[in-house]
Design an enzyme around this catalytic site. Structure first.
Site, short mmCIF file in Angstrom:
data_model
loop_
_atom_site.label_atom_id
_atom_site.label_comp_id
_atom_site.label_asym_id
_atom_site.label_seq_id
_atom_site.Cartn_x
_atom_site.Cartn_y
_atom_site.Cartn_z
N LEU A 33 0.81 -1.23 0.00
CA LEU A 33 0.00 0.00 0.00
C LEU A 33 0.83 1.27 0.00
O LEU A 33 1.91 1.33 0.60
CB LEU A 33 -0.94 -0.01 1.22
CG LEU A 33 -1.87 -1.22 1.34
CD1 LEU A 33 -2.75 -1.09 2.58
CD2 LEU A 33 -2.72 -1.41 0.10
N GLU A 35 0.30 5.91 -0.74
CA GLU A 35 -0.64 7.00 -0.45
C GLU A 35 -1.89 6.98 -1.33
O GLU A 35 -2.92 7.51 -0.94
CB GLU A 35 0.07 8.36 -0.57
CG GLU A 35 0.93 8.65 0.63
CD GLU A 35 1.75 9.92 0.46
OE1 GLU A 35 1.25 10.88 -0.16
OE2 GLU A 35 2.89 9.93 0.94
N GLY A 36 -1.77 6.41 -2.53
CA GLY A 36 -2.95 6.28 -3.40
C GLY A 36 -4.00 5.40 -2.73
O GLY A 36 -5.17 5.79 -2.60
N HIS A 37 -3.57 4.22 -2.27
CA HIS A 37 -4.50 3.32 -1.56
C HIS A 37 -5.04 4.00 -0.30
O HIS A 37 -6.23 3.92 0.01
CB HIS A 37 -3.78 2.04 -1.12
CG HIS A 37 -3.21 1.23 -2.24
ND1 HIS A 37 -1.86 1.09 -2.43
CD2 HIS A 37 -3.79 0.51 -3.22
CE1 HIS A 37 -1.63 0.32 -3.47
NE2 HIS A 37 -2.79 -0.05 -3.98
N GLN A 61 -5.32 -12.01 -13.12
CA GLN A 61 -5.28 -10.79 -13.92
C GLN A 61 -3.87 -10.49 -14.45
O GLN A 61 -3.65 -9.45 -15.05
CB GLN A 61 -5.85 -9.60 -13.16
CG GLN A 61 -5.00 -9.11 -12.01
CD GLN A 61 -5.74 -8.07 -11.19
OE1 GLN A 61 -6.74 -8.37 -10.54
NE2 GLN A 61 -5.26 -6.82 -11.22
N GLN A 153 -10.12 0.38 -15.68
CA GLN A 153 -10.65 -0.52 -14.64
C GLN A 153 -11.93 0.06 -14.04
O GLN A 153 -12.91 -0.67 -13.84
CB GLN A 153 -9.60 -0.72 -13.56
CG GLN A 153 -10.06 -1.55 -12.40
CD GLN A 153 -8.91 -1.96 -11.51
OE1 GLN A 153 -8.22 -2.92 -11.77
NE2 GLN A 153 -8.68 -1.20 -10.45
N ARG A 187 4.17 -0.72 -8.33
CA ARG A 187 5.24 -1.13 -9.25
C ARG A 187 6.41 -0.15 -9.28
O ARG A 187 7.48 -0.50 -9.79
CB ARG A 187 4.69 -1.30 -10.66
CG ARG A 187 3.78 -2.50 -10.81
CD ARG A 187 3.39 -2.71 -12.26
NE ARG A 187 2.73 -4.00 -12.45
CZ ARG A 187 1.43 -4.18 -12.35
NH1 ARG A 187 0.64 -3.17 -12.06
NH2 ARG A 187 0.91 -5.38 -12.55
#
Ligand code: AMP
Length: 279
Positions: A33, A35-37, A61, A153, A187
């Site tokens: 995880l 900061e986006g999450h 996926q 998505q 990533r």
């Protein structure tokens, strides 16, 4: 915060909340995880009585085995981050708990998954739809939170929710970036310092395109060329795609008008990064 790896564990806690009339928010993730999450979890906490976060690296996926086995993992830190962000349940299923032997039912989608990432990642969205549908059935949230960084998505999940009558509101959350503008992604850890620096070209290309559109350019071919030329100027970058599509249907635009998604995927070394803006 409760941590459970079983379907029954989540269900019994969520069912109890439901009988108490509490609203449930849900944030599905693949962990490691950032900061986006965290921004998704915090928003879910603000807008619901209880929040479930899931961490599951969904093998179905990934097209390439290496990418799946290399996917970064740090469960201990993830637990701390979920807790700090205010989550109430962390659901961490095992692979066999989600895909027991004999598993053979998939959610497949037409049209929306043919373009953008669907072109270069063959069965990616079949895996995404299948796991998201399963997680929705397990958690049964009122609202589920997704990042705009993965714009296709979000469009695919909204379509699936609509087509299959899930009684869940999909909330799209803004992309959180590093100080240099690179969209935060699990990533990014695979980027060397040099590659990280080179990745700034993605932001530069998108801002250039955004500015040109703002100044009145409405020909997608010209905007695509601006982006391609900018990406080409960085020797460590290789363009996977740049597409200009309708933000909902994901159909290519012949003229930039209405809600438009400008999306790119770029390899920096071996790391594939995606980013976009909506105008
Ligand atoms: P992932 O763990 O990469 O599958 O992402 C889980 C959720 O977090 C997805 O809805 C992503 O779109 C969202 N997400 C990932 N990176 C960001 C970011 N930089 N800003 C906002 N949301 C993000």
């Amino acid at each position: 915060m409760e941590i459970t790896s079983t379907v029954e564990g989540v269900r019994s806690m969520v069912n109890k909340w439901r009988t108490e009339g509490l609203k449930v928010g849900f944030v599905p993730t693949m962990g490691f995880l950032h900061e986006g999450h965290e921004s998704l979890i915090k928003r879910a906490v603000e807008e619901n009585d209880r929040v479930v976060v899931s961490i599951f690296v969904n093998s179905k996926q990934f097209d390439k085995k290496e990418d799946f086995s290399n996917y970064p993992k740090d469960t201990e830190t993830d637990i701390v981050k979920c807790n700090m962000a205010g989550a109430h349940i962390l659901f961490t299923p095992e692979h066999d708990g989600m895909y027991a032997e004999g598993f053979s039912t998939y959610v497949d989608m037409e049209t929306l998954t043919d373009s953008l990432c669907g072109q270069s990642r063959d069965t990616h969205f079949r895996g995404v739809c299948t796991v998201v549908a399963k997680l929705f059935n397990i958690v049964r949230p009122d609202k589920a939170y997704f990042g705009q960084k993965d714009a296709q998505q979000v469009a695919v999940v909204k379509r699936m929710v609509n087509d299959l009558n899930f009684d869940i509101e999909i909330i799209e959350c803004e992309t959180i970036r590093e100080v240099d503008g690179l969209a935060r992604s699990s990533r990014n850890i695979h980027l060397s310092q040099e590659e990280h620096h080179a990745s700034i070209v993605i932001q530069k290309a998108l801002r250039l395109a955004e500015m040109a559109i703002y100044e009145g350019e409405n020909d997608p071919v010209i905007i695509q060329k601006y982006i391609k030329d900018e990406i080409l100027s960085e020797k460590l970058a290789r363009l996977d795609y740049v597409e200009i599509v309708d933000a909902e249907t994901l159909k290519p635009k012949t003229k930039i008008e209405g809600k438009t998604l400008v999306a790119i995927a770029v390899f920096i070394g071996n790391v594939r990064l995606i980013d976009n803006f909506v105008c």
